[in-house]
Write a protein that holds these residues in place. Sequence first.
Motif, PDB file in Angstrom:
ATOM      1  N   ASP B  47       0.841  -1.210   0.000  1.00 52.95           N
ATOM      2  CA  ASP B  47       0.000   0.000   0.000  1.00 52.95           C
ATOM      3  C   ASP B  47       0.868   1.248   0.000  1.00 52.95           C
ATOM      4  O   ASP B  47       0.631   2.192  -0.755  1.00 52.95           O
ATOM      5  N   ALA B  48       1.878   1.246   0.889  1.00 55.67           N
ATOM      6  CA  ALA B  48       2.787   2.392   1.000  1.00 55.67           C
ATOM      7  C   ALA B  48       3.518   2.611  -0.319  1.00 55.67           C
ATOM      8  O   ALA B  48       3.630   3.748  -0.786  1.00 55.67           O
ATOM      9  N   ASP B  49       3.985   1.511  -0.928  1.00 54.03           N
ATOM     10  CA  ASP B  49       4.689   1.606  -2.214  1.00 54.03           C
ATOM     11  C   ASP B  49       3.808   2.248  -3.271  1.00 54.03           C
ATOM     12  O   ASP B  49       4.232   3.147  -3.994  1.00 54.03           O
ATOM     13  N   ILE B  50       2.563   1.758  -3.346  1.00 52.08           N
ATOM     14  CA  ILE B  50       1.629   2.269  -4.362  1.00 52.08           C
ATOM     15  C   ILE B  50       1.395   3.756  -4.135  1.00 52.08           C
ATOM     16  O   ILE B  50       1.404   4.552  -5.076  1.00 52.08           O
ATOM     17  N   SER B  51       1.226   4.138  -2.847  1.00 53.47           N
ATOM     18  CA  SER B  51       0.925   5.540  -2.598  1.00 53.47           C
ATOM     19  C   SER B  51       2.135   6.429  -2.864  1.00 53.47           C
ATOM     20  O   SER B  51       1.987   7.572  -3.308  1.00 53.47           O
ATOM     21  N   ILE B  52       3.368   5.911  -2.651  1.00 55.82           N
ATOM     22  CA  ILE B  52       4.571   6.687  -3.001  1.00 55.82           C
ATOM     23  C   ILE B  52       4.645   6.853  -4.522  1.00 55.82           C
ATOM     24  O   ILE B  52       4.920   7.938  -5.028  1.00 55.82           O
ATOM     25  N   GLU B  53       4.366   5.758  -5.239  1.00 51.87           N
ATOM     26  CA  GLU B  53       4.380   5.814  -6.704  1.00 51.87           C
ATOM     27  C   GLU B  53       3.378   6.839  -7.223  1.00 51.87           C
ATOM     28  O   GLU B  53       3.694   7.638  -8.105  1.00 51.87           O
ATOM     29  N   ASN B  54       2.170   6.809  -6.631  1.00 53.23           N
ATOM     30  CA  ASN B  54       1.130   7.749  -7.058  1.00 53.23           C
ATOM     31  C   ASN B  54       1.538   9.186  -6.801  1.00 53.23           C
ATOM     32  O   ASN B  54       1.308  10.066  -7.628  1.00 53.23           O
ATOM     33  N   LEU B  55       2.169   9.415  -5.636  1.00 47.93           N
ATOM     34  CA  LEU B  55       2.603  10.770  -5.293  1.00 47.93           C
ATOM     35  C   LEU B  55       3.666  11.244  -6.281  1.00 47.93           C
ATOM     36  O   LEU B  55       3.615  12.374  -6.765  1.00 47.93           O
ATOM     37  N   ALA B  56       4.613  10.349  -6.590  1.00 46.14           N
ATOM     38  CA  ALA B  56       5.693  10.701  -7.509  1.00 46.14           C
ATOM     39  C   ALA B  56       5.160  10.941  -8.913  1.00 46.14           C
ATOM     40  O   ALA B  56       5.646  11.803  -9.638  1.00 46.14           O
ATOM     41  N   GLY B  58       2.302  12.108  -9.540  1.00 46.60           N
ATOM     42  CA  GLY B  58       1.400  13.263  -9.517  1.00 46.60           C
ATOM     43  C   GLY B  58      -0.067  12.891  -9.507  1.00 46.60           C
ATOM     44  O   GLY B  58      -0.916  13.742  -9.712  1.00 46.60           O
ATOM     45  N   GLU B  59      -0.362  11.602  -9.289  1.00 45.81           N
ATOM     46  CA  GLU B  59      -1.768  11.178  -9.279  1.00 45.81           C
ATOM     47  C   GLU B  59      -2.418  11.469  -7.924  1.00 45.81           C
ATOM     48  O   GLU B  59      -3.498  12.011  -7.848  1.00 45.81           O
ATOM     49  N   ASN B  60      -1.710  11.071  -6.872  1.00 39.42           N
ATOM     50  CA  ASN B  60      -2.218  11.283  -5.517  1.00 39.42           C
ATOM     51  C   ASN B  60      -1.591  12.566  -4.975  1.00 39.42           C
ATOM     52  O   ASN B  60      -0.390  12.629  -4.761  1.00 39.42           O
ATOM     53  N   THR B  61      -2.401  13.581  -4.781  1.00 38.84           N
ATOM     54  CA  THR B  61      -1.836  14.857  -4.356  1.00 38.84           C
ATOM     55  C   THR B  61      -1.768  14.991  -2.841  1.00 38.84           C
ATOM     56  O   THR B  61      -1.234  15.962  -2.346  1.00 38.84           O
ATOM     57  N   ASP B  62      -2.331  14.013  -2.113  1.00 41.72           N
ATOM     58  CA  ASP B  62      -2.313  14.088  -0.655  1.00 41.72           C
ATOM     59  C   ASP B  62      -1.007  13.550  -0.092  1.00 41.72           C
ATOM     60  O   ASP B  62      -0.787  12.345  -0.073  1.00 41.72           O
ATOM     61  N   ILE B  63      -0.164  14.485   0.363  1.00 42.60           N
ATOM     62  CA  ILE B  63       1.133  14.080   0.921  1.00 42.60           C
ATOM     63  C   ILE B  63       0.907  13.289   2.209  1.00 42.60           C
ATOM     64  O   ILE B  63       1.564  12.284   2.457  1.00 42.60           O
ATOM     65  N   HIS B  64      -0.056  13.770   3.023  1.00 46.39           N
ATOM     66  CA  HIS B  64      -0.233  13.149   4.333  1.00 46.39           C
ATOM     67  C   HIS B  64      -0.710  11.700   4.230  1.00 46.39           C
ATOM     68  O   HIS B  64      -0.342  10.881   5.047  1.00 46.39           O
ATOM     69  N   GLN B  65      -1.508  11.391   3.183  1.00 44.86           N
ATOM     70  CA  GLN B  65      -1.975  10.006   3.041  1.00 44.86           C
ATOM     71  C   GLN B  65      -0.791   9.080   2.755  1.00 44.86           C
ATOM     72  O   GLN B  65      -0.732   7.963   3.266  1.00 44.86           O
ATOM     73  N   THR B  66       0.148   9.569   1.953  1.00 42.88           N
ATOM     74  CA  THR B  66       1.351   8.786   1.671  1.00 42.88           C
ATOM     75  C   THR B  66       2.177   8.611   2.942  1.00 42.88           C
ATOM     76  O   THR B  66       2.635   7.503   3.244  1.00 42.88           O
ATOM     77  N   MET B  67       2.324   9.706   3.697  1.00 45.25           N
ATOM     78  CA  MET B  67       3.099   9.645   4.942  1.00 45.25           C
ATOM     79  C   MET B  67       2.460   8.661   5.909  1.00 45.25           C
ATOM     80  O   MET B  67       3.158   7.882   6.565  1.00 45.25           O
ATOM     81  N   ILE B  68       1.123   8.683   5.985  1.00 47.23           N
ATOM     82  CA  ILE B  68       0.426   7.789   6.915  1.00 47.23           C
ATOM     83  C   ILE B  68       0.584   6.332   6.475  1.00 47.23           C
ATOM     84  O   ILE B  68       0.827   5.456   7.304  1.00 47.23           O
ATOM     85  N   ALA B  69       0.507   6.091   5.171  1.00 48.70           N
ATOM     86  CA  ALA B  69       0.710   4.723   4.668  1.00 48.70           C
ATOM     87  C   ALA B  69       2.111   4.234   5.027  1.00 48.70           C
ATOM     88  O   ALA B  69       2.297   3.083   5.435  1.00 48.70           O
ATOM     89  N   MET B  70       3.090   5.156   4.929  1.00 48.01           N
ATOM     90  CA  MET B  70       4.468   4.793   5.268  1.00 48.01           C
ATOM     91  C   MET B  70       4.603   4.518   6.763  1.00 48.01           C
ATOM     92  O   MET B  70       5.287   3.573   7.169  1.00 48.01           O
ATOM     93  N   GLU B  71       3.953   5.353   7.570  1.00 46.98           N
ATOM     94  CA  GLU B  71       4.010   5.174   9.028  1.00 46.98           C
ATOM     95  C   GLU B  71       3.406   3.833   9.441  1.00 46.98           C
ATOM     96  O   GLU B  71       3.942   3.134  10.292  1.00 46.98           O
ATOM     97  N   LYS B  72       2.272   3.506   8.800  1.00 45.24           N
ATOM     98  CA  LYS B  72       1.607   2.241   9.093  1.00 45.24           C
ATOM     99  C   LYS B  72       2.544   1.080   8.817  1.00 45.24           C
ATOM    100  O   LYS B  72       2.701   0.179   9.650  1.00 45.24           O
ATOM    101  N   ALA B  73       3.168   1.104   7.630  1.00 48.69           N
ATOM    102  CA  ALA B  73       4.089   0.037   7.252  1.00 48.69           C
ATOM    103  C   ALA B  73       5.265  -0.013   8.233  1.00 48.69           C
ATOM    104  O   ALA B  73       5.715  -1.094   8.621  1.00 48.69           O
ATOM    105  N   ASP B  74       5.711   1.168   8.662  1.00 52.76           N
ATOM    106  CA  ASP B  74       6.850   1.260   9.583  1.00 52.76           C
ATOM    107  C   ASP B  74       6.517   0.629  10.933  1.00 52.76           C
ATOM    108  O   ASP B  74       7.287  -0.193  11.451  1.00 52.76           O
ATOM    109  N   ILE B  75       5.355   1.000  11.489  1.00 50.24           N
ATOM    110  CA  ILE B  75       4.952   0.471  12.796  1.00 50.24           C
ATOM    111  C   ILE B  75       4.796  -1.049  12.718  1.00 50.24           C
ATOM    112  O   ILE B  75       5.296  -1.785  13.568  1.00 50.24           O
TER     113      ILE B  75
END
Lengths: 141, 99
Positions: B47-56, B58-75
Motif C-alpha cells: 500500500d505504501a509503495d503504491i501511494s509513493i508511486e502515485n505521489l511521484a 502526480g496522481e495522488n496529491t495528498d502528501i499526508h496520506q502517503t506519509m500515513i501509509a508509510m508510518e503504518k508500514a513502519d509500525i
Amino acid sequence: MNFLDALQISGSGMSSQSARMNVIATNLANAEATRTPEGGPYKRKEVIFGSVPFKEVLEGQNKSLISESKVMGVIEDTRAPQMKYDPGHPDADAQGYVALPNVNVIQEMVNMMLASRSYEANVTAVQTTKDMAMRALEIGK
Amino acid sequence: MIDRIASSLEIKSLPSLNAQEGKVSEAAGFGEMLSKSIREIDMLQKDADISIENLAAGENTDIHQTMIAMEKADIAMKLMIQIRNKVVGAYEEIMRMQV
C-alpha cells in the motif's frame, strides 16, 4: 490493528482540512472576480464537514462511536455581493455600482488559521499514536 | 525457518484451557498466526509503495496520506522485528540448553 485505525482516522481529518484550505484559497484568489461563467460576481464557497462511521473497527467496539471525517460538500454563501461605487468599471450598473464578491478577506484569513491549526492537531495526533505504538514495542526490549 | 520453529512450539494445552470456558477453538498454530501477520505487513508495505508511486507520478496529491501509509508500514514492520527477536531469542535459549 487498533493503532493503524487511529492513523487512518487522523488522515481523514487532514484530508478534510486540506479540502477546506483549497476552498479558502479559491475564495482569496477570486476575492475581486466580477465575472464568472454563471454570470455575476464570484460567490464565496464554504465546506461542510461530516462524520461517517469508520468501517474497519474491531468487533466488540461500538461501531457507531468511531467515525472519520469527510467533506460532505461545498456550498455557496448566499449573502448579497458587496456594492462598490466605481462608474469607470466595465461591469458597473446604470447607477455606477460594481457588484464585488461577498468575500471578506479577514474572515478568510481567520478560516485559514483554523484550517492550519486543525491540520496541526491531526498531525500531532498521528505523532502521538506513533509514539504510543513505539512505547508499546519498548516493553519487549 | 521461523515457521518450523513456531509449529514445534505450538502450545498443546490451549484447547483444554478453552474447553473449561465452554469454548471449542481450533488451535490455530503460532506459525499460521505469524504467516498471517507477515502477509498483513506485506500488504501494508505494498500500500505504501503504491501511494509513493502515485505521489511521484502526480496522481495522488495528498502528501499526508502517503506519509500515513508509510508510518503504518513502519509500525507494522517494527512490531514484526520485535516478534522475530523474541522467537529467535527463544530458539537460542533452547539451543543453549544443557543435555
